[in-house]
Scaffold this active site. Structure first.
Site, mmCIF file in Angstrom:
data_model
loop_
_atom_site.group_PDB
_atom_site.id
_atom_site.type_symbol
_atom_site.label_atom_id
_atom_site.label_comp_id
_atom_site.label_asym_id
_atom_site.label_seq_id
_atom_site.Cartn_x
_atom_site.Cartn_y
_atom_site.Cartn_z
ATOM 1 N N ASP A 127 -17.782 -115.467 -3.343
ATOM 2 C CA ASP A 127 -17.109 -116.340 -4.297
ATOM 3 C C ASP A 127 -15.604 -116.167 -4.152
ATOM 4 O OD1 ASP A 127 -16.930 -113.851 -5.598
ATOM 5 O OD2 ASP A 127 -17.186 -114.723 -7.585
ATOM 6 N N TYR A 155 -11.519 -115.506 -4.563
ATOM 7 C CA TYR A 155 -10.703 -114.443 -5.147
ATOM 8 C C TYR A 155 -10.423 -114.784 -6.613
ATOM 9 C CZ TYR A 155 -9.759 -112.939 -0.320
ATOM 10 O OH TYR A 155 -9.874 -112.503 0.975
ATOM 11 N N PHE A 210 -12.342 -115.980 2.254
ATOM 12 C CA PHE A 210 -11.501 -114.889 2.749
ATOM 13 C C PHE A 210 -10.012 -115.241 2.840
ATOM 14 C CE2 PHE A 210 -15.731 -113.784 4.474
ATOM 15 C CZ PHE A 210 -15.878 -112.532 3.907
ATOM 16 N N HIS A 246 -20.169 -106.080 5.492
ATOM 17 C CA HIS A 246 -19.049 -106.847 4.944
ATOM 18 C C HIS A 246 -17.728 -106.185 5.354
ATOM 19 C CE1 HIS A 246 -16.468 -108.678 1.848
ATOM 20 N NE2 HIS A 246 -17.388 -109.620 1.782
#
Length: 235
Positions: free
Chosen positions: A76, A78, A89, A202
């Site tokens: 989701d 920031y 990202f 991740h």
């Protein structure tokens, strides 16, 4: 009064997308799930909630389906003021690099010798990637300030799952980069016989260098480049 770095409307007509995505987006927002999501966003905005990003569908605006060659899945947006710009990202120009993005650039440089972009501008903005065929898709497309995952399970996942399947069913083979367990849970939506699926931990500092598949050292950027070159030579 709304600010340019936050959501100001719950109307999908205010969120432009590339023409190739429009039928899929229209179908979603015409459905019961899509209508319920709009109602939820309207209620939260009316209650004074600060929601990011200002354009939830920006990934679908900048990367038309016919141009997709790589898909990078995030979770989701920031949740800090001024960070989210509607691409997984990516952060708005001039914003300090979040730790996960710093590790992405670190691996990119280690793997391909590509230096990260200069800070502060463009810094951590991945708009150039998006306009060159990299679909930077979060699975949930809005979030409230300082409340990570606050809009998860509200309906966005139905749309983004449909986007992943649309790319998987498309004419061209593409690379899917699935980093972390959340992204890897979407593997079932992808035709792995036709597409290149790369999986690792991740890029978050919590997992980037841990087993089973550390993100730092995964070599995904080089693998993706080599696979795409092989596809071109076969085509």
């Amino acid at each position: 009064m709304s600010r340019p770095d936050q959501l100001s409307s719950s109307n999908p007509a205010d969120w432009p997308v590339a023409p190739g995505w429009q039928p899929l987006v229209d179908e979603f927002f015409g459905s019961a799930v899509g209508q319920k999501l709009q109602d939820f966003l309207r209620e939260r905005l009316d209650a004074g909630a600060v929601i990011f990003p200002p354009q939830p569908l920006r990934a679908l605006e900048l990367t038309p389906p016919e141009d997709v060659r790589v898909v990078i899945l995030g979770q989701d947006p920031y949740h800090g003021r001024g960070q989210a710009e509607g691409l997984a990202f990516s952060v708005a120009p001039g914003v300090a690099l979040p730790p996960s993005l710093r590790n992405i650039f670190k691996e990119l440089q280690r793997d391909l010798g590509t230096a990260p972009p200069p800070f502060p501008n463009p810094g951590g903005s991945l708009v150039k990637w998006a306009t060159h065929g990299v679909l930077l898709l979060n699975t949930c497309l809005t979030v409230e300030e300082a409340q990570p995952a606050s809009h998860s399970g509200r309906g966005w996942e139905v749309l983004t799952d449909a986007v992943i399947q649309h790319v998987s069913n498309g004419a061209k083979p593409v690379v899917f980069m699935l980093w972390g367990s959340h992204a890897q849970s979407k593997r079932a939506l992808i035709d792995v016989r036709r597409h290149k699926v790369l999986m690792s931990n991740h890029p978050s500092p919590l997992s980037a260098q841990r087993p089973p598949v550390p993100f730092i050292g995964c070599g995904h950027f080089g693998e993706a480049r080599a696979w795409r070159e092989a596809q071109r030579s076969e085509g």
